[in-house]
Design a protein around this motif. Structure first.
Motif, PDB file in Angstrom:
ATOM      1  N   PHE A  60       0.805  -1.105  -0.176  1.00  0.00           N
ATOM      2  CA  PHE A  60      -0.042  -0.027  -0.100  1.00  0.00           C
ATOM      3  C   PHE A  60       1.112   0.799  -0.239  1.00  0.00           C
ATOM      4  N   SER A  61       1.922   1.576  -0.842  1.00  0.00           N
ATOM      5  CA  SER A  61       2.530   2.188  -0.654  1.00  0.00           C
ATOM      6  C   SER A  61       1.772   3.889  -1.865  1.00  0.00           C
ATOM      7  N   ILE A  62       0.576   3.496  -2.250  1.00  0.00           N
ATOM      8  CA  ILE A  62       0.190   4.158  -2.798  1.00  0.00           C
ATOM      9  C   ILE A  62      -0.127   5.602  -1.687  1.00  0.00           C
ATOM     10  N   ALA A  63      -0.128   5.065  -0.403  1.00  0.00           N
ATOM     11  CA  ALA A  63      -0.753   5.882   0.536  1.00  0.00           C
ATOM     12  C   ALA A  63       0.361   6.471   1.038  1.00  0.00           C
ATOM     13  N   GLU A  64       1.652   6.152   0.617  1.00  0.00           N
ATOM     14  CA  GLU A  64       2.580   7.431   0.913  1.00  0.00           C
ATOM     15  C   GLU A  64       3.154   7.995   0.213  1.00  0.00           C
ATOM     16  N   GLU A  65       2.519   7.659  -1.440  1.00  0.00           N
ATOM     17  CA  GLU A  65       2.958   8.454  -2.236  1.00  0.00           C
ATOM     18  C   GLU A  65       2.113  10.039  -2.410  1.00  0.00           C
ATOM     19  N   VAL A  66       0.567   9.331  -1.638  1.00  0.00           N
ATOM     20  CA  VAL A  66      -0.382  10.808  -1.507  1.00  0.00           C
ATOM     21  C   VAL A  66      -0.236  11.608  -0.661  1.00  0.00           C
ATOM     22  N   SER A  67       0.620  10.710   0.989  1.00  0.00           N
ATOM     23  CA  SER A  67       1.168  11.696   1.851  1.00  0.00           C
ATOM     24  C   SER A  67       2.134  12.762   1.509  1.00  0.00           C
ATOM     25  N   LYS A  68       2.754  12.663   0.627  1.00  0.00           N
ATOM     26  CA  LYS A  68       3.921  12.550   0.056  1.00  0.00           C
ATOM     27  C   LYS A  68       3.711  13.992  -1.210  1.00  0.00           C
ATOM     28  N   CYS A  69       2.166  13.706  -1.307  1.00  0.00           N
ATOM     29  CA  CYS A  69       2.310  15.160  -2.609  1.00  0.00           C
ATOM     30  C   CYS A  69       1.385  15.687  -1.596  1.00  0.00           C
ATOM     31  N   LEU A  70       0.826  15.407  -0.451  1.00  0.00           N
ATOM     32  CA  LEU A  70      -0.138  16.582  -0.085  1.00  0.00           C
ATOM     33  C   LEU A  70       0.749  17.278   0.925  1.00  0.00           C
ATOM     34  N   GLN A  71       2.217  16.312   1.513  1.00  0.00           N
ATOM     35  CA  GLN A  71       2.587  18.007   2.087  1.00  0.00           C
ATOM     36  C   GLN A  71       3.595  18.320   1.627  1.00  0.00           C
ATOM     37  N   ALA A  72       3.797  18.253   0.201  1.00  0.00           N
ATOM     38  CA  ALA A  72       4.673  18.769  -0.754  1.00  0.00           C
ATOM     39  C   ALA A  72       4.163  20.216  -0.320  1.00  0.00           C
ATOM     40  N   LYS A  73       5.819  21.118  -0.137  1.00  0.00           N
ATOM     41  CA  LYS A  73       5.302  23.075  -0.225  1.00  0.00           C
ATOM     42  C   LYS A  73       4.111  23.622  -1.831  1.00  0.00           C
ATOM     43  N   ASP A  74       4.491  22.682  -2.865  1.00  0.00           N
ATOM     44  CA  ASP A  74       4.302  23.597  -3.849  1.00  0.00           C
ATOM     45  C   ASP A  74       3.230  22.315  -4.801  1.00  0.00           C
ATOM     46  N   THR A  75       2.482  21.882  -3.778  1.00  0.00           N
ATOM     47  CA  THR A  75       1.480  21.134  -4.137  1.00  0.00           C
ATOM     48  C   THR A  75      -0.053  21.800  -4.637  1.00  0.00           C
ATOM     49  N   SER A  76      -0.345  22.088  -5.568  1.00  0.00           N
ATOM     50  CA  SER A  76      -2.125  22.479  -5.754  1.00  0.00           C
ATOM     51  C   SER A  76      -3.028  21.475  -5.364  1.00  0.00           C
ATOM     52  N   LEU A  77      -3.781  22.761  -5.138  1.00  0.00           N
ATOM     53  CA  LEU A  77      -5.629  21.682  -4.511  1.00  0.00           C
ATOM     54  C   LEU A  77      -5.931  20.872  -5.323  1.00  0.00           C
ATOM     55  N   GLN A  78      -5.682  20.877  -6.681  1.00  0.00           N
ATOM     56  CA  GLN A  78      -5.441  20.414  -7.878  1.00  0.00           C
ATOM     57  C   GLN A  78      -5.023  18.730  -7.760  1.00  0.00           C
ATOM     58  N   ASP A  79      -3.700  19.066  -7.385  1.00  0.00           N
ATOM     59  CA  ASP A  79      -2.742  17.994  -7.606  1.00  0.00           C
ATOM     60  C   ASP A  79      -2.657  17.768  -6.571  1.00  0.00           C
ATOM     61  N   GLY A  80      -3.701  18.060  -5.163  1.00  0.00           N
ATOM     62  CA  GLY A  80      -3.250  17.269  -5.112  1.00  0.00           C
ATOM     63  C   GLY A  80      -4.890  16.117  -4.669  1.00  0.00           C
ATOM     64  N   LEU A  81      -5.962  16.920  -4.770  1.00  0.00           N
ATOM     65  CA  LEU A  81      -6.783  16.030  -5.145  1.00  0.00           C
ATOM     66  C   LEU A  81      -7.142  14.819  -6.483  1.00  0.00           C
ATOM     67  N   SER A  82      -5.780  15.414  -7.277  1.00  0.00           N
ATOM     68  CA  SER A  82      -6.018  14.043  -8.245  1.00  0.00           C
ATOM     69  C   SER A  82      -4.967  12.658  -7.623  1.00  0.00           C
ATOM     70  N   ALA A  83      -4.342  13.533  -7.063  1.00  0.00           N
ATOM     71  CA  ALA A  83      -3.414  12.277  -6.484  1.00  0.00           C
ATOM     72  C   ALA A  83      -4.435  11.002  -5.338  1.00  0.00           C
ATOM     73  N   VAL A  84      -5.164  11.842  -4.648  1.00  0.00           N
ATOM     74  CA  VAL A  84      -6.156  10.934  -3.914  1.00  0.00           C
ATOM     75  C   VAL A  84      -7.416  10.111  -4.221  1.00  0.00           C
ATOM     76  N   ASN A  85      -7.601  10.738  -5.644  1.00  0.00           N
ATOM     77  CA  ASN A  85      -8.276  10.066  -6.882  1.00  0.00           C
ATOM     78  C   ASN A  85      -7.973   9.096  -7.369  1.00  0.00           C
TER      79      ASN A  85
END
Length: 126
Positions: free
Chosen positions: A1-26
């Motif tokens: 379940f490394s996908i959860a780790e990737e989403v977590s990294k994406c959501l916590q990154a400084k330069d992540t936009s809301l759209q990028d975060g929602l795409s990662a969650v989807n």
């Protein structure tokens, strides 16, 4: 379940936009939905069995049956799984469902996020 780790990294990154975060969650939600198949479980279970053999750990067993206290027992027979694989498939599906539902509950807020997404899009395009 490394996908959860990737989403977590994406959501916590400084330069992540809301759209990028929602795409990662989807993507994660779709991944967990695909994991609900017999084939995905069998691959996972077979991998666990191979690792257990390499570590010289015994085969999975069914947990010991425990009777509920008499004051809580309704008299009906509880469900008993025939094989450890059936039991662990049940737990695997519960975990997939839990992960998918938690992602939906947390991030499926279209009415609250729509204005923020529109503002973000406007700022990025400007």
């Amino acid at each position: 379940f490394s996908i959860a780790e990737e989403v977590s990294k994406c959501l916590q990154a400084k330069d992540t936009s809301l759209q990028d975060g929602l795409s990662a969650v989807n993507l994660a939600s779709n991944f967990y939905e695909r994991q609900r198949s017999f084939e995905a479980f069998n691959l996972f279970y077979d991998g666990v069995i191979r690792v257990a053999e390499n570590l010289e750990i015994g085969q999975p067993l069914l947990p010991r049956y425990r009777r509920p206290p008499a004051r809580l027992d309704s008299g009906s027979r509880p469900h008993c799984f025939a094989t450890p694989k059936e039991y662990y498939r049940h737990l695997y599906l519960q975990a997939c469902d839990l992960l998918q539902n938690e992602l939906k509950e947390r991030f499926d807020q279209k009415e609250n996020l729509a204005p923020v997404l529109a503002l973000e899009s406007l700022l990025i395009k400007a």
